[in-house]
Each structure stands twice: as C-alpha cells, then as structure tokens.
Design a protein around this motif. Structure first.
Motif, PDB file in Angstrom:
ATOM      1  N   ARG A   1      -4.624  -3.084 -12.088  1.00 63.27           N
ATOM      2  CA  ARG A   1      -4.087  -2.855 -10.751  1.00 63.27           C
ATOM      3  C   ARG A   1      -4.872  -3.672  -9.726  1.00 63.27           C
ATOM      4  O   ARG A   1      -6.087  -3.633  -9.689  1.00 63.27           O
TER       5      ARG A   1
ATOM      6  N   GLU B   1      -5.881  -4.664  -5.714  1.00 67.27           N
ATOM      7  CA  GLU B   1      -6.045  -3.928  -4.472  1.00 67.27           C
ATOM      8  C   GLU B   1      -6.604  -4.858  -3.401  1.00 67.27           C
ATOM      9  O   GLU B   1      -7.118  -5.944  -3.696  1.00 67.27           O
TER      10      GLU B   1
ATOM     11  N   TYR C   1      -0.878   4.153  -5.492  1.00 65.54           N
ATOM     12  CA  TYR C   1      -2.057   4.421  -4.655  1.00 65.54           C
ATOM     13  C   TYR C   1      -2.090   5.837  -4.091  1.00 65.54           C
ATOM     14  O   TYR C   1      -3.019   6.182  -3.345  1.00 65.54           O
TER      15      TYR C   1
ATOM     16  N   VAL D   1      -9.245   3.189  -2.025  1.00 69.02           N
ATOM     17  CA  VAL D   1      -8.844   1.784  -2.087  1.00 69.02           C
ATOM     18  C   VAL D   1      -9.134   1.094  -0.760  1.00 69.02           C
ATOM     19  O   VAL D   1      -9.675  -0.026  -0.720  1.00 69.02           O
TER      20      VAL D   1
ATOM     21  N   ASP E   1      -5.417   7.785  -4.668  1.00 73.10           N
ATOM     22  CA  ASP E   1      -6.731   7.283  -4.237  1.00 73.10           C
ATOM     23  C   ASP E   1      -6.643   6.227  -3.139  1.00 73.10           C
ATOM     24  O   ASP E   1      -7.489   5.353  -3.033  1.00 73.10           O
ATOM     25  N   ARG E   2      -5.611   6.322  -2.292  1.00 71.76           N
ATOM     26  CA  ARG E   2      -5.410   5.300  -1.260  1.00 71.76           C
ATOM     27  C   ARG E   2      -6.618   5.179  -0.326  1.00 71.76           C
ATOM     28  O   ARG E   2      -7.027   4.074   0.050  1.00 71.76           O
TER      29      ARG E   2
ATOM     30  N   LEU F   1       0.813  -1.221   0.000  1.00 72.80           N
ATOM     31  CA  LEU F   1       0.000   0.000   0.000  1.00 72.80           C
ATOM     32  C   LEU F   1       0.842   1.264   0.000  1.00 72.80           C
ATOM     33  O   LEU F   1       0.318   2.364  -0.205  1.00 72.80           O
TER      34      LEU F   1
ATOM     35  N   SER G   1      -0.997  -6.659  -3.723  1.00 69.97           N
ATOM     36  CA  SER G   1      -1.314  -5.418  -4.436  1.00 69.97           C
ATOM     37  C   SER G   1      -0.058  -4.566  -4.568  1.00 69.97           C
ATOM     38  O   SER G   1       0.727  -4.472  -3.627  1.00 69.97           O
ATOM     39  N   PRO G   2       0.163  -3.998  -5.766  1.00 68.63           N
ATOM     40  CA  PRO G   2      -0.768  -3.821  -6.885  1.00 68.63           C
ATOM     41  C   PRO G   2      -0.710  -4.906  -7.958  1.00 68.63           C
ATOM     42  O   PRO G   2      -1.299  -4.731  -9.022  1.00 68.63           O
TER      43      PRO G   2
END
Length: 259
Positions: free
Chosen positions: A218, A220, A21, A28, A24-25, A16, A208-209
């Motif tokens: 991608r 997640e 990311y 996600v 838009d972490r 992560l 991930s990713p």
C-alpha cells in the motif's frame, strides 16, 4: 524517518478517501507530516468520493479536497451530476479530478468518444470555475494533451503520465504540469520523463494507495518524499532545492497553499 519541520512537500494526487485508510488514516497523515508532506490534494473518482473528501478535509487540515469522475464512468447523467456537485461546492475544492481518458481500460471506439465528450465537459467547467484539472491519461497521453490544448485548458496537472517526453512537451510548453509518483524508482519511462521535462513543470504525487516504490505494498503520502528525491537525483540538484521548486509549482497551479 525524522520530523522535517522546514520541509513543505505537496502530494498533488492521492486517494485518501479510499476505504483502505479508514482504520489508520490519522496515522498515515502523521507519517506524511513527519516526512515533510504539508499538503495533499485529495482526488476522487465518484460523487461519494467527492463528498467524503470534503468531510475528511474538515477534520484533517493537510487535505485539500478535489472532485472528479474516473474516466471509466461512461455515463452522461453521472457526469452532469458531478458537474452540478462541483459547481455547488467549488469554493471548497482545490481541483477537478481525477478526470480524463483511459484507453488501457476502454477499447471500444464509441466508448472512447464518450470519454472524450465527458472530458471536454470537465475542461470547460474548469475554465468556467477557474479550477485546475487533475488529469488521468493512461495509454491516452497524446489524446489527453490534444484535448487540453484544443479546448484551452488554463491549468492542469497530468498525473502519472505514461507517454513519451515528446508527447508531454507541447503541454509543458503550454503551462501544464506533470506529477511524478514514487514508482519512478522502478520506471524507466518516468525517469526519462523527468530527465527531459523542465523542473518548472514537475510536481510530486503518490497516487496512494497505488504507484508506490513497491508494487505489492500500500502506498501513502509520506512516499512523496521519494518522488522529490528521485527528481533531485535525475536533475543533479539538491533535494531541498527541488522541494522548493515543486512547492512553488504547486502554488502556481492550485493557488496559495497555507501550511
């Protein structure tokens, strides 16, 4: 996908901290929560990753930070710096990882010996600090298992293991775990692994990713639910039964996981 408040899936291996990311972490992680993923072991490959994982965990409660050196980093000084960091931060870490061997990327015999030396150092550190290992073993499953057993690794998960079940069984019998990515739905090798290993040594991951259900998209953490579902189908068990078993396995490896 509906919110599943009673689900408690653990993604035991995800990157992560990856910049992919950064935009838009939060979204996600919200999708992961809605899929029933309650905790994510955030692994790293470098010192920068390790620091970022700790920072991210401070603002994202689902993340459980880990620190490790990817096996293609063949530098004893860098390995020592990582070990020093882990010692200094061990009370905030849930695992040492990812660490291990990669014989797909590293072909030279002397470089493989360096990989093994660095990996042995992390095995010893894990024993010293009572932290589990999160192990990479691409094209080196037999060698990784041998080193873990020879050097008395006390707790470890071999992520996305790509060797035969017969290679995995001695590690499973010694108490090691094997985490299964969503790519199981397109991998006969992973399907055979799940079929032949006991449920008591399995975990869910996403890596991930990468290693998602589609190789060109991608991945997640929400897709950890795909791993749970695939394990349930192969084992001819209910999804919730498998989820409960995998959660118990994760707690045996990482300690109590407050959700």
């Amino acid at each position: 996908m509906p919110v599943l408040p009673d689900y408690k899936i653990v993604d035991v291996h995800a990157h992560l901290c990856d910049p992919i990311y950064d935009t838009d972490r939060a979204e996600v992680l919200e999708r992961a929560r809605n899929a029933g993923v309650r905790a994510i072991i955030a692994v790293g490959e470098t010192l920068a990753d390790a620091s970022k994982n700790i920072e991210l965990a401070a603002s994202h409660p689902a993340l459980r930070p880990a620190a490790g050196l990817y096996p293609t980093h063949l530098d004893l000084k860098e390995a020592q710096e990582m070990k020093d960091f882990i010692r200094a931060k061990h009370n905030r870490l849930f695992a040492i990882g990812e660490v291990g061997l990669d014989y797909w990327a590293v072909k030279d015999a002397s470089e493989r010996e360096m990989q093994q030396e660095i990996f042995r150092g992390f095995i010893e550190l894990a024993r010293e600090l009572k932290l589990p290992l999160n192990v990479h073993s691409r094209a080196a499953g037999r060698h990784a298992v041998r080193l873990l057993l020879e050097h008395g690794a006390e707790s470890a998960v071999l992520h996305a293991f790509d060797a035969k079940p017969s290679v995995a069984l001695p590690a499973a019998e010694a108490g090691c775990f094997f985490s299964i990515p969503p790519s199981i739905i397109r991998s006969r090798q992973k399907q055979k692994l799940v079929k032949q290993l006991p449920l008591s040594c399995l975990l869910a991951e996403t890596d991930s990713p990468v290693l998602g259900p589609s190789p060109n998209e991608r991945n997640e953490p929400a897709n950890a639910r795909i791993s749970v579902r695939a394990i349930a189908e192969i084992k001819h068990l209910g999804e919730e039964e498998v989820m409960e078993a995998l959660f118990d396995n994760a707690c045996r490896l990482f300690g109590p996981l407050s959700l």
